[in-house]
Motif scaffolding. Structure first.
Motif, PDB file in Angstrom:
ATOM      1  N   GLY A  72     -26.428  26.632  21.841  1.00 10.83           N
ATOM      2  CA  GLY A  72     -25.836  27.473  22.345  1.00 10.83           C
ATOM      3  C   GLY A  72     -25.080  28.479  21.803  1.00 10.83           C
ATOM      4  O   GLY A  72     -23.944  29.040  22.334  1.00 10.83           O
ATOM      5  N   VAL A  73     -25.677  29.063  20.692  1.00  8.64           N
ATOM      6  CA  VAL A  73     -25.326  30.244  19.858  1.00  8.64           C
ATOM      7  C   VAL A  73     -25.191  31.242  20.635  1.00  8.64           C
ATOM      8  O   VAL A  73     -26.133  31.674  21.423  1.00  8.64           O
ATOM      9  CB  VAL A  73     -25.761  30.257  18.571  1.00  8.64           C
ATOM     10  N   VAL A  74     -24.124  32.087  20.727  1.00 11.00           N
ATOM     11  CA  VAL A  74     -24.304  33.376  21.540  1.00 11.00           C
ATOM     12  C   VAL A  74     -24.316  34.671  20.709  1.00 11.00           C
ATOM     13  O   VAL A  74     -25.002  35.651  21.167  1.00 11.00           O
ATOM     14  CB  VAL A  74     -23.003  33.447  22.612  1.00 11.00           C
ATOM     15  N   ALA A  75     -23.859  34.427  19.437  1.00  8.05           N
ATOM     16  CA  ALA A  75     -23.753  35.635  18.579  1.00  8.05           C
ATOM     17  C   ALA A  75     -24.168  35.473  17.247  1.00  8.05           C
ATOM     18  O   ALA A  75     -23.464  34.209  16.617  1.00  8.05           O
ATOM     19  CB  ALA A  75     -22.582  36.488  18.511  1.00  8.05           C
ATOM     20  N   LYS A 132      -9.510  16.846   0.429  1.00  8.31           N
ATOM     21  CA  LYS A 132      -8.981  16.667   2.101  1.00  8.31           C
ATOM     22  C   LYS A 132      -8.974  15.458   2.593  1.00  8.31           C
ATOM     23  O   LYS A 132      -8.299  14.833   3.241  1.00  8.31           O
ATOM     24  CB  LYS A 132      -9.882  17.561   3.082  1.00  8.31           C
ATOM     25  N   GLY A 133     -10.031  14.648   1.909  1.00  8.29           N
ATOM     26  CA  GLY A 133     -10.134  13.127   2.406  1.00  8.29           C
ATOM     27  C   GLY A 133     -10.820  12.861   3.824  1.00  8.29           C
ATOM     28  O   GLY A 133     -11.703  13.556   4.052  1.00  8.29           O
ATOM     29  N   SER A 134      -9.976  11.976   4.670  1.00 11.08           N
ATOM     30  CA  SER A 134     -10.777  11.679   5.798  1.00 11.08           C
ATOM     31  C   SER A 134     -10.850  12.852   6.924  1.00 11.08           C
ATOM     32  O   SER A 134     -10.006  13.991   6.704  1.00 11.08           O
ATOM     33  CB  SER A 134      -9.732  10.481   6.617  1.00 11.08           C
ATOM     34  N   GLY A 135     -11.750  12.694   7.898  1.00  8.03           N
ATOM     35  CA  GLY A 135     -11.867  13.805   8.711  1.00  8.03           C
ATOM     36  C   GLY A 135     -12.780  14.940   8.305  1.00  8.03           C
ATOM     37  O   GLY A 135     -13.527  15.702   9.150  1.00  8.03           O
ATOM     38  N   VAL A 136     -13.225  15.055   7.253  1.00  9.26           N
ATOM     39  CA  VAL A 136     -14.020  15.922   6.650  1.00  9.26           C
ATOM     40  C   VAL A 136     -15.363  15.357   6.092  1.00  9.26           C
ATOM     41  O   VAL A 136     -15.399  14.463   5.460  1.00  9.26           O
ATOM     42  CB  VAL A 136     -13.520  16.777   5.223  1.00  9.26           C
ATOM     43  N   HIS A 137     -16.440  15.963   6.531  1.00  7.54           N
ATOM     44  CA  HIS A 137     -17.856  15.339   6.034  1.00  7.54           C
ATOM     45  C   HIS A 137     -18.362  16.200   5.189  1.00  7.54           C
ATOM     46  O   HIS A 137     -18.297  17.610   5.441  1.00  7.54           O
ATOM     47  CB  HIS A 137     -18.735  15.401   7.232  1.00  7.54           C
ATOM     48  N   TYR A 138     -18.781  15.766   4.053  1.00 12.31           N
ATOM     49  CA  TYR A 138     -19.642  16.641   3.175  1.00 12.31           C
ATOM     50  C   TYR A 138     -21.469  16.087   3.423  1.00 12.31           C
ATOM     51  O   TYR A 138     -21.426  14.897   3.211  1.00 12.31           O
ATOM     52  CB  TYR A 138     -19.343  16.588   1.768  1.00 12.31           C
ATOM     53  N   ILE A 139     -22.111  17.141   3.371  1.00 16.61           N
ATOM     54  CA  ILE A 139     -23.517  16.922   3.682  1.00 16.61           C
ATOM     55  C   ILE A 139     -24.041  17.478   2.328  1.00 16.61           C
ATOM     56  O   ILE A 139     -24.308  18.621   2.356  1.00 16.61           O
ATOM     57  CB  ILE A 139     -24.093  17.181   4.770  1.00 16.61           C
ATOM     58  N   LYS A 140     -24.658  16.616   1.463  1.00 15.74           N
ATOM     59  CA  LYS A 140     -25.652  17.329   0.323  1.00 15.74           C
ATOM     60  C   LYS A 140     -26.966  17.697   0.889  1.00 15.74           C
ATOM     61  O   LYS A 140     -27.393  17.134   1.875  1.00 15.74           O
ATOM     62  CB  LYS A 140     -25.789  16.153  -0.698  1.00 15.74           C
ATOM     63  N   GLY A 141     -27.181  18.923   0.306  1.00 21.60           N
ATOM     64  CA  GLY A 141     -28.513  19.719   0.913  1.00 21.60           C
ATOM     65  C   GLY A 141     -28.317  19.709   2.187  1.00 21.60           C
ATOM     66  O   GLY A 141     -27.403  20.037   2.930  1.00 21.60           O
ATOM     67  N   GLY A 142     -29.671  19.610   2.886  1.00 23.31           N
ATOM     68  CA  GLY A 142     -29.629  19.851   4.575  1.00 23.31           C
ATOM     69  C   GLY A 142     -29.275  21.202   4.809  1.00 23.31           C
ATOM     70  O   GLY A 142     -29.030  22.250   4.004  1.00 23.31           O
ATOM     71  N   SER A 143     -29.131  21.553   6.068  1.00 27.76           N
ATOM     72  CA  SER A 143     -28.967  22.869   6.565  1.00 27.76           C
ATOM     73  C   SER A 143     -27.622  23.122   7.401  1.00 27.76           C
ATOM     74  O   SER A 143     -27.235  22.086   8.231  1.00 27.76           O
ATOM     75  CB  SER A 143     -30.076  23.296   7.421  1.00 27.76           C
ATOM     76  N   VAL A 144     -26.672  24.126   7.085  1.00 25.92           N
ATOM     77  CA  VAL A 144     -25.438  24.005   7.751  1.00 25.92           C
ATOM     78  C   VAL A 144     -25.663  24.578   9.268  1.00 25.92           C
ATOM     79  O   VAL A 144     -24.779  24.439  10.041  1.00 25.92           O
ATOM     80  CB  VAL A 144     -24.695  25.117   6.760  1.00 25.92           C
ATOM     81  N   TRP A 145     -26.624  24.847   9.600  1.00 26.85           N
ATOM     82  CA  TRP A 145     -27.158  25.445  10.854  1.00 26.85           C
ATOM     83  C   TRP A 145     -27.267  24.206  11.781  1.00 26.85           C
ATOM     84  O   TRP A 145     -27.458  24.668  12.888  1.00 26.85           O
ATOM     85  CB  TRP A 145     -28.207  26.385  10.869  1.00 26.85           C
ATOM     86  N   ASP A 146     -27.348  23.222  11.369  1.00 28.55           N
ATOM     87  CA  ASP A 146     -27.565  21.882  12.316  1.00 28.55           C
ATOM     88  C   ASP A 146     -26.102  21.841  12.889  1.00 28.55           C
ATOM     89  O   ASP A 146     -25.776  20.939  13.896  1.00 28.55           O
ATOM     90  CB  ASP A 146     -27.760  20.501  11.604  1.00 28.55           C
ATOM     91  N   VAL A 147     -24.826  22.378  12.341  1.00 35.25           N
ATOM     92  CA  VAL A 147     -23.538  22.402  13.235  1.00 35.25           C
ATOM     93  C   VAL A 147     -23.643  23.064  14.305  1.00 35.25           C
ATOM     94  O   VAL A 147     -23.942  24.133  14.018  1.00 35.25           O
ATOM     95  CB  VAL A 147     -22.492  22.500  11.926  1.00 35.25           C
ATOM     96  N   ALA A 148     -23.288  22.646  15.361  1.00 34.35           N
ATOM     97  CA  ALA A 148     -23.296  23.221  16.522  1.00 34.35           C
ATOM     98  C   ALA A 148     -22.226  24.283  16.614  1.00 34.35           C
ATOM     99  O   ALA A 148     -20.961  24.008  16.035  1.00 34.35           O
ATOM    100  CB  ALA A 148     -23.145  22.325  17.847  1.00 34.35           C
ATOM    101  N   CYS A 149     -22.415  25.744  17.040  1.00 32.09           N
ATOM    102  CA  CYS A 149     -21.289  26.501  17.121  1.00 32.09           C
ATOM    103  C   CYS A 149     -21.871  27.591  18.229  1.00 32.09           C
ATOM    104  O   CYS A 149     -23.194  27.476  18.714  1.00 32.09           O
ATOM    105  CB  CYS A 149     -21.430  27.223  15.882  1.00 32.09           C
ATOM    106  N   GLU A 150     -20.756  28.540  18.380  1.00 32.93           N
ATOM    107  CA  GLU A 150     -21.160  29.800  19.252  1.00 32.93           C
ATOM    108  C   GLU A 150     -21.405  30.959  18.670  1.00 32.93           C
ATOM    109  O   GLU A 150     -21.989  31.745  18.889  1.00 32.93           O
ATOM    110  CB  GLU A 150     -19.904  29.745  20.238  1.00 32.93           C
ATOM    111  N   VAL A 151     -20.698  30.828  17.377  1.00 34.57           N
ATOM    112  CA  VAL A 151     -20.989  32.120  16.408  1.00 34.57           C
ATOM    113  C   VAL A 151     -21.571  31.600  15.093  1.00 34.57           C
ATOM    114  O   VAL A 151     -20.790  30.747  14.603  1.00 34.57           O
ATOM    115  CB  VAL A 151     -19.770  33.150  16.348  1.00 34.57           C
ATOM    116  N   ALA A 152     -22.487  32.431  14.632  1.00 35.72           N
ATOM    117  CA  ALA A 152     -22.967  32.132  13.418  1.00 35.72           C
ATOM    118  C   ALA A 152     -22.940  33.463  12.416  1.00 35.72           C
ATOM    119  O   ALA A 152     -23.152  34.138  12.814  1.00 35.72           O
ATOM    120  CB  ALA A 152     -24.522  31.595  13.314  1.00 35.72           C
TER     121      ALA A 152
END
Ligand code: NDP
Length: 449
Positions: A340-343, A299-319
């Protein structure tokens, strides 16, 4: 801290003693027993005749050697498992997992959960689970086929459409089911289509089975959101994993107007603020069988890949955690609540640790436990069995409509049961009690079994 009713404490103590070291199994049993205090208070007869003790003891556990030959001609050994947990409601039913972490405790926890999940679907299926510590990663197609054939060479004697009907799970998809069905057919000289589910469409599979678990989890979350007059429309969503469950959860979320901004595999996670490009994930995971880092590379620009870590650090309303057990910790839950997760809907089996579940419940987050939220897969497997038995094949729309109705029913049954037992909105309690009562009633009717 888990609170267990004092009448049930000796049962838990015995499970811990008898299954020493099987932590995931202990965790699953504790979670169910925690909910059952209210049931035995209301219906004391369920505490009689060692009914709950019997429910915690698998009917049968099979452990076997799986020898196979790798591409270099070397003989390899893995260990195979099948835990036939409970057949009060129907033939044992539950998937096979191929992953190096597999051991008897993990298969037992999955089989125990499966018994209750299957009861919640309202369909005539008991609970079982199986698998192997075989690691399919980086294995050639020939190696995978030889492994599947060797695995089925032993397992076939314990299966049958009226006995035990496996399906896929982590590391076992349509390709592996095909190899195992082929070997079963050779060994038995029977075209017994109903002995495995998750089959390919050309040889007895059901339309919408591949999509069913992810779609079903999304339907379940949709129903939870509706109780608060909310929907997926415009919501930021994070889905962990990028396998079967994750891919089709992401697909349905997008169809419902949500935007999935991150997904993962066991190496790391990608964030795409434009919304995850599902065609690309499917190509990487289902066709090329590569790592999710490829998504960022292609995909190139605009997409970040984080090695390891926790995907739950990404802010969201639904997980929608859809990778594996205990992948979402108490700290992850705190981060999600803060963001601010709601569900939260469990696409995977037991992905949230007990601490995480407690934090969500205390924060008033809508929380759909796996045994309810991810039951769409096994429900559609039961629909596959129905089609096989009647030599019929339904359209995608027909099958998906059945799935959507089943998920709505499961949601409503959990919600009503929670209210009946004085805990409105508590889907954990609702799912545990509604499913327990169904299995317990069948076991009572069948005598001391
Ligand atoms: P897949 O093998 O298709 O995908 C699993 C995904 O989770 C992959 O992205 C995998 O990454 C990731 N994953 C697996 N193990 C770990 C780990 N230890 N740490 C981090 N990530 C991990 O499996 P499914 O999608 O079929 O199953 C996912 C979950 O859903 C499981 O809990 C399963 O029991 C449950 N489930 C599945 C059903 C089904 O119909 N398939 C039905 C009901 C529940 P990687 O490739 O790097 O290993």
């Amino acid at each position: 801290m888990v609170h267990i009713d004092e009448k049930l404490e000796p049962i838990l103590a015995e499970v811990l003693r008898r299954n020493a070291g099987e932590e995931e199994f202990h965790q699953a049993v504790k979670e169910v027993l925690e909910s059952l205090g209210r049931v035995v208070a209301k219906h004391p007869r369920y505490a009689n005749h060692a009914l709950i003790e019997r429910l915690c003891e698998p009917e049968r556990q099979i452990i076997f050697r799986v020898p196979w030959v790798d591409d270099a001609g070397q003989v390899r050994i893995n260990r195979g498992f099948r835990v036939q947990f409970n057949s009060a409601l129907g033939p044992y039913k539950g998937g096979l997992r191929f992953h190096p972490s597999v051991n008897v405790g993990i298969i037992k926890f999955l089989g125990f959960e499966q018994t209750f999940k299957n009861a919640l679907t309202g369909m005539p299926i008991g609970g079982g689970k199986g698998g192997s510590d075989f690691n399919p990663r980086d294995r050639s197609e020939g190696e995978i086929m030889r492994f599947c054939q060797s695995f089925m060479t032993e397992l076939h004697r314990h299966l049958g459409e009226y006995i035990d009907v496996p399906a896929g799970d982590i590391g076992v998809g349509g390709r592996e089911i095909g190899f195992m069905f082929g070997q079963y057919k050779r060994l038995t000289n029977r075209y017994e289509a109903g002995v495995l589910t998750g089959k390919g469409l050309v040889y007895g599979g059901s339309r919408a089975r591949t999509e069913a678990t992810g779609y079903g989890a999304t339907y379940f979350v949709q129903s939870m959101l509706a109780t608060k007059d909310q929907s997926f429309d415009g919501k930021r969503v994070v889905v962990s994993g990028s396998g079967n469950v994750a891919i089709y959860a992401m697909e349905k979320v997008a169809e419902f107007g949500g935007k999935v901004v991150a997904c993962s595999d066991s190496n790391g996670y990608v964030i795409d603020e434009q919304g995850i490009d599902l065609d690309l994930v499917k190509e990487i995971k289902e066709i090329r069988r590569e790592r999710i880092v490829e998504y960022a590379r292609l995909k190139g620009s605009g997409v970040h890949y984080i090695k390891g870590g926790s995907v739950w650090d990404v802010a969201c309303e639904v997980a929608i955690p859809s990778a594996t057990q205990n992948e979402l910790s108490g700290n992850d839950a705190r981060t999600l609540v803060r963001n601010g997760v709601v569900a939260v809907g469990e696409g995977a089996n037991m992905p949230c640790t007990p601490e995480a579940v407690r934090i969500f419940r205390e924060a008033g987050v809508l929380f759909g436990p796996g045994k309810a939220a991810n039951a769409g897969g096994v429900a559609t497997s039961a629909l596959e069995m129905q089609q096989n038995a009647s030599r019929d094949s339904w359209t995608f729309e027909q099958t998906e409509t059945r799935l959507a109705n089943i998920m709505r029913d499961i949601h409503d049954r959990c919600a009503e049961t929670a209210s009946d037992y004085g805990a409105p909105g508590d889907y954990v309690l609702g799912a545990n009690i509604a499913s327990f009562v169904r299995v317990a009633e069948a076991m009572e009717a069948l005598g001391v079994i």
